[in-house]
Design a protein around this motif. Structure first.
Motif, mmCIF file in Angstrom:
data_model
loop_
_atom_site.group_PDB
_atom_site.id
_atom_site.type_symbol
_atom_site.label_atom_id
_atom_site.label_comp_id
_atom_site.label_asym_id
_atom_site.label_seq_id
_atom_site.Cartn_x
_atom_site.Cartn_y
_atom_site.Cartn_z
ATOM 1 N N LEU A 1 -7.810 8.184 9.864
ATOM 2 C CA LEU A 1 -7.225 8.105 8.401
ATOM 3 C C LEU A 1 -8.232 7.711 7.600
ATOM 4 N N ILE A 2 -8.617 8.101 6.448
ATOM 5 C CA ILE A 2 -9.504 7.813 5.555
ATOM 6 C C ILE A 2 -8.775 7.256 4.553
ATOM 7 N N GLY A 3 -8.769 6.269 4.342
ATOM 8 C CA GLY A 3 -8.145 5.367 2.883
ATOM 9 C C GLY A 3 -6.834 4.761 3.163
ATOM 10 N N LEU A 4 -6.819 3.612 2.872
ATOM 11 C CA LEU A 4 -5.513 2.828 2.828
ATOM 12 C C LEU A 4 -4.884 2.563 1.550
ATOM 13 N N GLY A 5 -5.122 3.284 0.599
ATOM 14 C CA GLY A 5 -4.339 3.148 -0.505
ATOM 15 C C GLY A 5 -3.072 3.508 -0.794
ATOM 16 N N PHE A 6 -2.432 3.786 -1.916
ATOM 17 C CA PHE A 6 -1.101 4.070 -1.929
ATOM 18 C C PHE A 6 -0.708 5.344 -1.126
ATOM 19 N N SER A 7 -1.636 6.432 -1.291
ATOM 20 C CA SER A 7 -1.265 7.744 -0.499
ATOM 21 C C SER A 7 -1.416 7.337 1.116
ATOM 22 N N GLY A 8 -2.332 7.017 1.435
ATOM 23 C CA GLY A 8 -2.707 6.602 2.947
ATOM 24 C C GLY A 8 -1.485 5.625 3.553
ATOM 25 N N GLN A 9 -1.104 4.553 2.885
ATOM 26 C CA GLN A 9 -0.315 3.622 3.337
ATOM 27 C C GLN A 9 1.253 4.318 3.133
ATOM 28 N N THR A 10 1.748 5.185 2.349
ATOM 29 C CA THR A 10 3.002 5.493 2.036
ATOM 30 C C THR A 10 3.281 6.965 2.633
ATOM 31 N N PHE A 11 2.433 7.911 2.293
ATOM 32 C CA PHE A 11 2.702 9.246 2.824
ATOM 33 C C PHE A 11 2.337 9.755 4.084
ATOM 34 N N HIS A 12 1.331 9.024 4.560
ATOM 35 C CA HIS A 12 0.523 9.300 6.025
ATOM 36 C C HIS A 12 0.777 8.454 7.029
ATOM 37 N N LEU A 13 0.381 7.139 7.018
ATOM 38 C CA LEU A 13 0.413 6.307 8.118
ATOM 39 C C LEU A 13 2.109 6.242 8.640
ATOM 40 N N PRO A 14 3.197 6.296 7.925
ATOM 41 C CA PRO A 14 4.302 6.346 8.354
ATOM 42 C C PRO A 14 4.539 7.001 9.244
ATOM 43 N N PHE A 15 4.242 8.623 9.008
ATOM 44 C CA PHE A 15 4.527 9.671 10.003
ATOM 45 C C PHE A 15 3.582 9.526 10.976
ATOM 46 N N LEU A 16 2.142 9.051 10.954
ATOM 47 C CA LEU A 16 1.312 9.387 11.776
ATOM 48 C C LEU A 16 1.496 8.211 13.079
ATOM 49 N N LYS A 17 2.261 7.123 12.611
ATOM 50 C CA LYS A 17 2.615 5.999 13.387
ATOM 51 C C LYS A 17 4.157 6.304 14.219
ATOM 52 N N LYS B 1 19.578 20.682 -11.637
ATOM 53 C CA LYS B 1 19.463 19.732 -10.577
ATOM 54 C C LYS B 1 18.557 18.499 -11.524
ATOM 55 N N HIS B 2 19.359 17.423 -11.364
ATOM 56 C CA HIS B 2 18.650 15.945 -11.792
ATOM 57 C C HIS B 2 18.237 15.338 -10.821
ATOM 58 N N GLY B 3 17.189 14.604 -11.078
ATOM 59 C CA GLY B 3 16.583 13.337 -9.997
ATOM 60 C C GLY B 3 15.684 14.108 -9.110
ATOM 61 N N LEU B 4 15.196 13.008 -8.318
ATOM 62 C CA LEU B 4 14.001 13.396 -7.446
ATOM 63 C C LEU B 4 14.632 13.163 -6.040
ATOM 64 N N ASP B 5 13.889 13.994 -5.041
ATOM 65 C CA ASP B 5 14.080 13.847 -3.678
ATOM 66 C C ASP B 5 13.575 12.451 -3.379
ATOM 67 N N PRO B 6 14.684 11.773 -2.552
ATOM 68 C CA PRO B 6 14.647 10.547 -1.978
ATOM 69 C C PRO B 6 13.548 9.821 -1.265
ATOM 70 N N GLN B 7 12.684 10.843 -0.647
ATOM 71 C CA GLN B 7 11.693 10.295 0.567
ATOM 72 C C GLN B 7 10.595 9.411 -0.070
ATOM 73 N N GLU B 8 10.412 9.697 -1.226
ATOM 74 C CA GLU B 8 9.104 9.064 -1.709
ATOM 75 C C GLU B 8 9.645 7.423 -1.961
ATOM 76 N N ASP B 9 11.075 7.215 -2.543
ATOM 77 C CA ASP B 9 11.334 5.887 -2.746
ATOM 78 C C ASP B 9 11.646 5.242 -1.296
ATOM 79 N N ALA B 10 12.113 5.989 -0.508
ATOM 80 C CA ALA B 10 12.388 5.512 0.834
ATOM 81 C C ALA B 10 11.260 4.753 1.532
ATOM 82 N N LEU B 11 10.037 5.730 1.365
ATOM 83 C CA LEU B 11 8.625 5.352 1.746
ATOM 84 C C LEU B 11 8.055 4.246 1.386
ATOM 85 N N ARG B 12 8.227 4.199 -0.152
ATOM 86 C CA ARG B 12 7.954 2.929 -0.928
ATOM 87 C C ARG B 12 8.601 1.563 -0.567
#
Length: 343
Positions: A8-24, A247-258
């Motif tokens: 994994l290259i980078g441990l900013g918001f994207s790396g920590q939130t959208f990638h590392l949880p799935f890789l682990k 349809k209103h509102g956003l998919d809940p996955q990002e908030d859950a990962l946050r």
């Protein structure tokens, strides 16, 4: 299937939130190395991985896949370096700042027979999957108007690279790439592009407002994003000659990962009932349950593609088209005219 040894290259918001949880979480992957200057954070989040400070050091590790979550301007050189070293590559969206760079990476991956994919994860948003299902069912009839918004309320310009001038910065590349990719998945390449891409907020140095119209005559596809929307309207408005879907509102996955939730629960990606959209026809309105979104499906298919057991979940040629439309949208805004789409 043996786990894919991943760096994994980078441990900013994207790396920590959208990638590392799935890789682990997913057994299909093993986090073998991390490239970051934040050694203490790397030790905390991925203690069993090798901690590298340079790309040269990273590519000396025993890895099969590199996941690039660095700033957009670094996507092309990092991906090229990894492909030249014989390593499969996943690039965070947007693919590259320029479509010619994307084309060069597509050609290099094909020459080396390597998997090159782009993380357009919002193909696996529950609301988008619901829209796709409704269109495939024919329940809405022939479409004439499709509108997709990604609005936020961030009136203050923040000190981060996404909001500074430079290649690949601004909301058209950031949020706009999601909306464009979803439109291309549903409808394919448009006939023409007309757009406004503006810097609206005081002190803004990068695009923070976009309004893109993709012409599929007679269907018109409107993709919109603003940083100055305190009360968002619908996420999707889809109108056909038989019915409409709102349809209103956003998919809940990002908030859950946050929030630090682990993406392995039985209810992952499910929306509460009050967030469901409405299908309205001549007889009235009915609630349309939102399908469960699941970003894990992207990663599982990527692992299978690397092992030769499935297709690439997001082929780079498709992501290259997204960048081409972004370029045309910016050109359309600058020149104040409609531009034909050419591959």
């Amino acid at each position: 299937m043996r786990p894919v040894r991943t760096a994994l290259i980078g441990l900013g918001f994207s790396g920590q939130t959208f990638h590392l949880p799935f890789l682990k979480t997913l057994p299909e992957f093993e986090v073998s190395a991390v490239l970051t200057q934040r050694e203490e954070l790397a030790q905390s989040l991925a203690p069993e991985a090798a901690h590298c400070r340079t790309m040269t050091e990273l590519l000396q590790q025993d890895i099969e896949l590199v996941v690039i979550t660095a700033p957009n301007v670094e996507h092309y050189p990092l991906a090229r370096q990894a492909l030249e070293a014989g390593v499969h590559v996943l690039v965070e969206k947007p693919f590259t700042p320029e479509s010619e760079q994307a084309k060069a990476l597509c050609e290099l991956a094909a020459q080396r027979n390597l998997v090159l994919s782009v993380y357009h994860n919002r193909r696996w948003d529950g609301d988008f999957l619901t829209v796709k299902s409704l269109l495939e069912s024919g329940r809405l009839g022939d479409l004439y108007h499709f509108e997709s918004h990604f609005d936020r309320f961030r009136p203050q310009v923040r000190d981060r690279w996404r909001e500074k001038p430079g290649a690949g910065s601004g909301s058209l590349y950031d949020l706009g790439s999601h909306l464009i990719d979803q439109a291309l998945c549903l409808f394919g390449p448009p006939k023409a592009v007309t757009a406004q891409a503006l810097k609206q907020r005081p002190g803004s140095e990068a695009v923070d407002y976009f309004h893109v119209v993709l012409d599929y005559a007679p269907l018109q596809v409107i993709l919109h994003g603003s940083a100055l929307t305190a009360q968002p309207g619908p996420r999707f408005q889809v109108h056909g000659d038989r019915a409409s879907y709102i349809k209103h509102g956003l998919d809940p996955q990002e908030d859950a990962l946050r929030d630090g939730q682990v993406p392995d629960s039985a209810n992952w990606g499910l929306e509460p009932e009050h967030s469901h959209g409405l299908v309205t026809d001549a007889e009235g309105s009915q609630a349309q349950a939102t399908q469960a979104g699941d970003y894990k499906l992207f990663y599982r298919q990527l692992a299978m593609a690397i092992r030769g057991e499935a297709d690439n979940p997001v082929p780079p040629e498709q992501a290259m088209q997204v960048i081409r439309i972004i370029e045309l949208a910016q050109q359309s805004s600058d020149e104040g005219r409609r531009l034909a789409f050419t591959k």
